[in-house]
Write an enzyme that holds these catalytic residues in place. Structure first.
Site, PDB file in Angstrom:
ATOM      1  N   ALA A 167      43.763  36.934  46.420  1.00  0.00           N
ATOM      2  CA  ALA A 167      43.668  38.241  45.757  1.00  0.00           C
ATOM      3  C   ALA A 167      44.957  39.012  46.038  1.00  0.00           C
ATOM      4  O   ALA A 167      45.808  38.565  46.805  1.00  0.00           O
ATOM      5  CB  ALA A 167      42.461  38.998  46.296  1.00  0.00           C
ATOM      6  N   ASN A 169      45.253  42.260  47.274  1.00  0.00           N
ATOM      7  CA  ASN A 169      45.244  43.454  48.134  1.00  0.00           C
ATOM      8  C   ASN A 169      45.817  43.217  49.526  1.00  0.00           C
ATOM      9  O   ASN A 169      46.348  44.133  50.133  1.00  0.00           O
ATOM     10  CB  ASN A 169      43.822  44.015  48.237  1.00  0.00           C
ATOM     11  CG  ASN A 169      42.844  43.042  48.829  1.00  0.00           C
ATOM     12  OD1 ASN A 169      43.044  41.825  48.777  1.00  0.00           O
ATOM     13  ND2 ASN A 169      41.776  43.555  49.387  1.00  0.00           N
ATOM     14  N   VAL A 246      33.672  38.216  42.562  1.00  0.00           N
ATOM     15  CA  VAL A 246      32.472  37.366  42.508  1.00  0.00           C
ATOM     16  C   VAL A 246      32.510  36.453  41.281  1.00  0.00           C
ATOM     17  O   VAL A 246      32.208  35.251  41.362  1.00  0.00           O
ATOM     18  CB  VAL A 246      31.197  38.245  42.493  1.00  0.00           C
ATOM     19  CG1 VAL A 246      29.958  37.392  42.266  1.00  0.00           C
ATOM     20  CG2 VAL A 246      31.084  39.009  43.802  1.00  0.00           C
ATOM     21  N   GLU A 266      35.631  34.085  49.727  1.00  0.00           N
ATOM     22  CA  GLU A 266      35.694  35.453  50.291  1.00  0.00           C
ATOM     23  C   GLU A 266      35.696  36.398  49.105  1.00  0.00           C
ATOM     24  O   GLU A 266      36.731  36.589  48.465  1.00  0.00           O
ATOM     25  CB  GLU A 266      36.976  35.636  51.108  1.00  0.00           C
ATOM     26  CG  GLU A 266      37.074  34.785  52.353  1.00  0.00           C
ATOM     27  CD  GLU A 266      36.193  35.277  53.486  1.00  0.00           C
ATOM     28  OE1 GLU A 266      35.480  36.286  53.308  1.00  0.00           O
ATOM     29  OE2 GLU A 266      36.197  34.636  54.539  1.00  0.00           O
ATOM     30  N   CYS A 300      38.162  44.767  50.408  1.00  0.00           N
ATOM     31  CA  CYS A 300      36.890  44.149  49.995  1.00  0.00           C
ATOM     32  C   CYS A 300      35.706  44.631  50.815  1.00  0.00           C
ATOM     33  O   CYS A 300      34.611  44.800  50.296  1.00  0.00           O
ATOM     34  CB  CYS A 300      37.005  42.636  50.122  1.00  0.00           C
ATOM     35  SG  CYS A 300      37.596  42.137  51.753  1.00  0.00           S
ATOM     36  N   GLU A 478      36.418  33.234  57.885  1.00  0.00           N
ATOM     37  CA  GLU A 478      37.825  33.151  58.257  1.00  0.00           C
ATOM     38  C   GLU A 478      38.001  33.820  59.616  1.00  0.00           C
ATOM     39  O   GLU A 478      37.074  34.426  60.158  1.00  0.00           O
ATOM     40  CB  GLU A 478      38.697  33.838  57.193  1.00  0.00           C
ATOM     41  CG  GLU A 478      38.587  33.119  55.845  1.00  0.00           C
ATOM     42  CD  GLU A 478      39.660  33.484  54.827  1.00  0.00           C
ATOM     43  OE1 GLU A 478      39.856  34.688  54.601  1.00  0.00           O
ATOM     44  OE2 GLU A 478      40.282  32.573  54.260  1.00  0.00           O
TER      45      GLU A 478
HETATM   46  P1  NAD Z   1      40.426  38.016  41.088  1.00  0.00           P
HETATM   47  O1  NAD Z   1      39.127  37.339  41.327  1.00  0.00           O
HETATM   48  O2  NAD Z   1      40.701  38.585  39.760  1.00  0.00           O
HETATM   49  O3  NAD Z   1      41.640  37.002  41.376  1.00  0.00           O
HETATM   50  C1  NAD Z   1      41.748  36.332  42.613  1.00  0.00           C
HETATM   51  C2  NAD Z   1      42.615  35.105  42.433  1.00  0.00           C
HETATM   52  O4  NAD Z   1      41.918  34.160  41.648  1.00  0.00           O
HETATM   53  C3  NAD Z   1      43.948  35.359  41.733  1.00  0.00           C
HETATM   54  O5  NAD Z   1      44.935  34.598  42.366  1.00  0.00           O
HETATM   55  C4  NAD Z   1      43.695  34.845  40.317  1.00  0.00           C
HETATM   56  O6  NAD Z   1      44.855  34.396  39.676  1.00  0.00           O
HETATM   57  C5  NAD Z   1      42.757  33.686  40.587  1.00  0.00           C
HETATM   58  N1  NAD Z   1      41.883  33.333  39.484  1.00  0.00           N
HETATM   59  C6  NAD Z   1      41.307  34.154  38.573  1.00  0.00           C
HETATM   60  N2  NAD Z   1      40.523  33.456  37.748  1.00  0.00           N
HETATM   61  C7  NAD Z   1      40.593  32.157  38.149  1.00  0.00           C
HETATM   62  C8  NAD Z   1      40.002  30.944  37.692  1.00  0.00           C
HETATM   63  N3  NAD Z   1      39.173  30.911  36.654  1.00  0.00           N
HETATM   64  N4  NAD Z   1      40.295  29.812  38.350  1.00  0.00           N
HETATM   65  C9  NAD Z   1      41.113  29.817  39.412  1.00  0.00           C
HETATM   66  N5  NAD Z   1      41.716  30.920  39.883  1.00  0.00           N
HETATM   67  C10 NAD Z   1      41.448  32.083  39.255  1.00  0.00           C
HETATM   68  O7  NAD Z   1      40.533  39.091  42.254  1.00  0.00           O
HETATM   69  P2  NAD Z   1      41.657  40.193  42.472  1.00  0.00           P
HETATM   70  O8  NAD Z   1      41.538  41.215  41.399  1.00  0.00           O
HETATM   71  O9  NAD Z   1      42.950  39.528  42.730  1.00  0.00           O
HETATM   72  O10 NAD Z   1      41.173  40.819  43.867  1.00  0.00           O
HETATM   73  C11 NAD Z   1      40.149  41.740  43.976  1.00  0.00           C
HETATM   74  C12 NAD Z   1      38.863  41.074  44.385  1.00  0.00           C
HETATM   75  O11 NAD Z   1      39.052  40.297  45.564  1.00  0.00           O
HETATM   76  C13 NAD Z   1      37.797  42.095  44.731  1.00  0.00           C
HETATM   77  O12 NAD Z   1      36.568  41.697  44.195  1.00  0.00           O
HETATM   78  C14 NAD Z   1      37.743  42.041  46.252  1.00  0.00           C
HETATM   79  O13 NAD Z   1      36.528  42.440  46.810  1.00  0.00           O
HETATM   80  C15 NAD Z   1      38.040  40.607  46.507  1.00  0.00           C
HETATM   81  N6  NAD Z   1      38.528  40.430  47.877  1.00  0.00           N
HETATM   82  C16 NAD Z   1      37.726  39.818  48.805  1.00  0.00           C
HETATM   83  C17 NAD Z   1      38.158  39.683  50.119  1.00  0.00           C
HETATM   84  C18 NAD Z   1      37.301  39.015  51.167  1.00  0.00           C
HETATM   85  O14 NAD Z   1      37.843  38.623  52.185  1.00  0.00           O
HETATM   86  N7  NAD Z   1      36.005  38.883  50.968  1.00  0.00           N
HETATM   87  C19 NAD Z   1      39.410  40.159  50.478  1.00  0.00           C
HETATM   88  C20 NAD Z   1      40.203  40.764  49.515  1.00  0.00           C
HETATM   89  C21 NAD Z   1      39.758  40.893  48.212  1.00  0.00           C
END
Ligand code: NAD
Length: 497
Positions: A167, A169, A246, A266, A300, A478
């Site tokens: 992600a 952030n 999600v 995550e 997150c 993690e």
């Molecule tokens: P996102 O799900 O849009 O993207 C995350 C990553 O997945 C990016 O690198 C993106 O290119 C890739 N991706 C997107 N679609 C894909 C697919 N179909 N196949 C493979 N890869 C794909 O998330 P974001 O906007 O980058 O980040 C925000 C989200 O991340 C929020 O929901 C946040 O809660 C979550 N987050 C979770 C944690 C945790 O540790 N639980 C930490 C930070 C952020």
């Protein structure tokens, strides 16, 4: 992720690091940048909206090549004694510590978060992972069994080539929290950083190389969901660890099903903070602020549903509102600023939309809710720290992840009600309890359905404390010794005597 509003220390190293910003971000395969002919992705600096780099997305052929190189490099890495692997990872941690300010500066360019947060939170927490997993791997033992006529032992063996999909952030922490355990366990690692945040991973790769990590063990594949999907489908990759939303988690699982990959997810959250009337009032107010406005709310595990006991609710909301209004928003590099930019124009619009949805559902905007255009940063993606009151559990702003500086305040009467309502969510990432009553702290921590619970604190994750989600917030942990299990599997050997 230590919440604090420490003033920035931007000085010579940080300025020097400005020169490291690349105009073209290319995938790193076998230790070398590789160009691609696919249309570039524009990378903008969130604080100004300027395009500061072009990211060249990797092609499928480039991914094939990276996997091939990783497979070759992994064979000898897996045979290298754990102690020798650990020495390289410790060395990498030392080099990264020397580069702490540079890495923090890159993180600011990536995310638009405060330099003071990056330099004291995300970056050191990523670096610590290398020391932590290097120490863990040298202490890892197998099991031994004995029968009448036979003995057996089991050891942990690496999976092969593992991939991380990040992600935007926490790019430094995400890169390190995934690669450090993967490498310690004897795997090769391929990172696909978010297409919003290409910079910091490149510097991590250089520092790993400088520490003596053989080529091919840490590679970067740039691009968006398209190459992400190709990573999931690739038969040469054994495991994926995703940090993301999600919906992306669901996609990763289904895209990886054919090749039966191991998966760690995550994902997002809508975490509760339960503020009881027996709490340390000032600490609770500050904790609620930190748990919502640190990194402009783009965390997150943030406690975006703040449940306050009725007897202190009016005073609590008044104190929260006053402190939120005093937060200065603007230049992420400035010492007197306490909240930086959001990641993109699109994301800012989404967060502002949620505020409007909250108002239309009947919530009161106690403070904030507007876009900001700080002087000199008029085109950046800034908004006011926002507090919604008069919220109810069924509102979308209370049920859905907003991922911005928007706190919903809810009022409760007793402990059972607070726990029941806190658990009334599909998410289960973090939760917080503010109370001076030790019995209540344990009782409530036990009852909350989340991977992490903080008592009289929030979002603190020293190395060794497992971090991860329950319910729809994902699975796998993690930041702890258990993470090594997810990057290895057990091999049992039976010996007939
Ligand atoms: P996102 O799900 O849009 O993207 C995350 C990553 O997945 C990016 O690198 C993106 O290119 C890739 N991706 C997107 N679609 C894909 C697919 N179909 N196949 C493979 N890869 C794909 O998330 P974001 O906007 O980058 O980040 C925000 C989200 O991340 C929020 O929901 C946040 O809660 C979550 N987050 C979770 C944690 C945790 O540790 N639980 C930490 C930070 C952020």
């Amino acid at each position: 992720m230590e919440p604090s509003y420490v003033p920035a220390q931007q000085d010579e190293p940080a300025k020097k690091a400005g020169k490291l910003i690349m105009q073209i971000c290319q995938s790193l395969i076998g230790g070398k940048p590789v160009n691609s002919n696919l249309p570039v992705i524009e990378k903008r600096y969130p604080a100004t909206g300027e395009v500061i780099a072009h990211i060249e997305p990797a092609s499928g052929e480039m991914l094939d090549r990276a996997v091939e190189v990783a497979q070759q490099a992994q064979v000898s890495w897996a045979k290298t004694d754990a102690f020798e692997r650990a020495k390289i990872l410790h060395c990498a941690a030392s080099l990264m510590r020397e580069a702490n300010d540079e890495l923090a500066h890159l993180e600011v360019r990536d995310v638009g978060k405060l330099f003071s947060e990056a330099v004291s939170g995300d970056v050191p927490s990523g670096i610590d992972a290398f020391d932590y997993f290097a120490a863990c791997i040298t202490a890892q033992n197998g099991d031994f069994n004995k029968w009448d006529n036979a003995i057996g032992y089991s050891v942990r063996v690496p999976l092969g080539v593992c991939a991380g999909i990040g992600a935007w952030n926490y790019p430094m922490q995400i890169a390190c929290w995934k690669s450090a355990p993967a490498l310690a366990a004897g795997n090769a690692f391929i990172l696909k950083p978010s297409e919003e945040t290409p910079f910091v991973a490149q510097r991590v790769a250089e520092l790993l190389q400088a520490a003596g990590l053989p080529n091919g063990l840490f590679q970067i594949i740039h691009g968006d969901a398209d190459i992400g999907a190709a990573i999931c489908a690739h038969p040469g990759i054994a495991k994926i660890s995703l940090t993301g939303g999600v919906e992306t988690g669901r996609m990763i699982m289904s895209q990886s099903a054919h090749s039966l990959k191991r998966i760690t997810l995550e994902l997002g959250g809508k975490s509760p903070l339960l503020v009881f009337d027996d709490c340390d009032f000032d600490l609770a107010v500050q904790t609620a602020l930190d748990a919502n406005f640190y990194t402009a709310g783009e965390v997150c595990s943030n406690a975006t549903r703040v449940f306050v006991q009725r007897s202190i609710a009016d005073d609590f909301i008044a104190a929260l509102t006053a402190k939120a209004e005093a937060l200065r928003v603007g230049d992420p590099m400035a010492r007197d600023i306490q909240m930086g930019a959001l990641i993109s124009a699109r994301h800012l619009a989404k967060v502002l939309d949620y505020v409007a949805i909250g108002a239309s559902e009947g919530a009161t905007i106690a403070t904030g809710g507007q876009q900001l255009q700080p002087q000199g940063f008029e085109n950046g993606y800034f908004m006011q720290p926002t507090i919604l009151t008069n919220c109810t559990d069924d509102m979308r702003v209370v049920r859905e992840e907003i991922f911005g500086p928007v706190m919903s305040v809810l009022i409760f009467d007793d402990e059972d009600e607070a726990v029941r309502r806190a658990n009334d969510t599909d998410f289960g990432l973090g939760a917080g309890v503010m109370t001076k009553d030790l019995g209540r702290a344990h009782r409530v921590a036990n009852a909350l359905e989340s991977g992490n619970v903080w008592v009289n604190s929030y979002n603190l994750l020293p190395p060794g404390l497992p971090f991860g989600g329950a319910k729809q917030s994902g699975f796998g942990r993690e930041n702890s010794a258990a993470t090594l299990d997810a990057y290895s599997e057990i091999k049992s050997v039976y010996i007939q005597l």
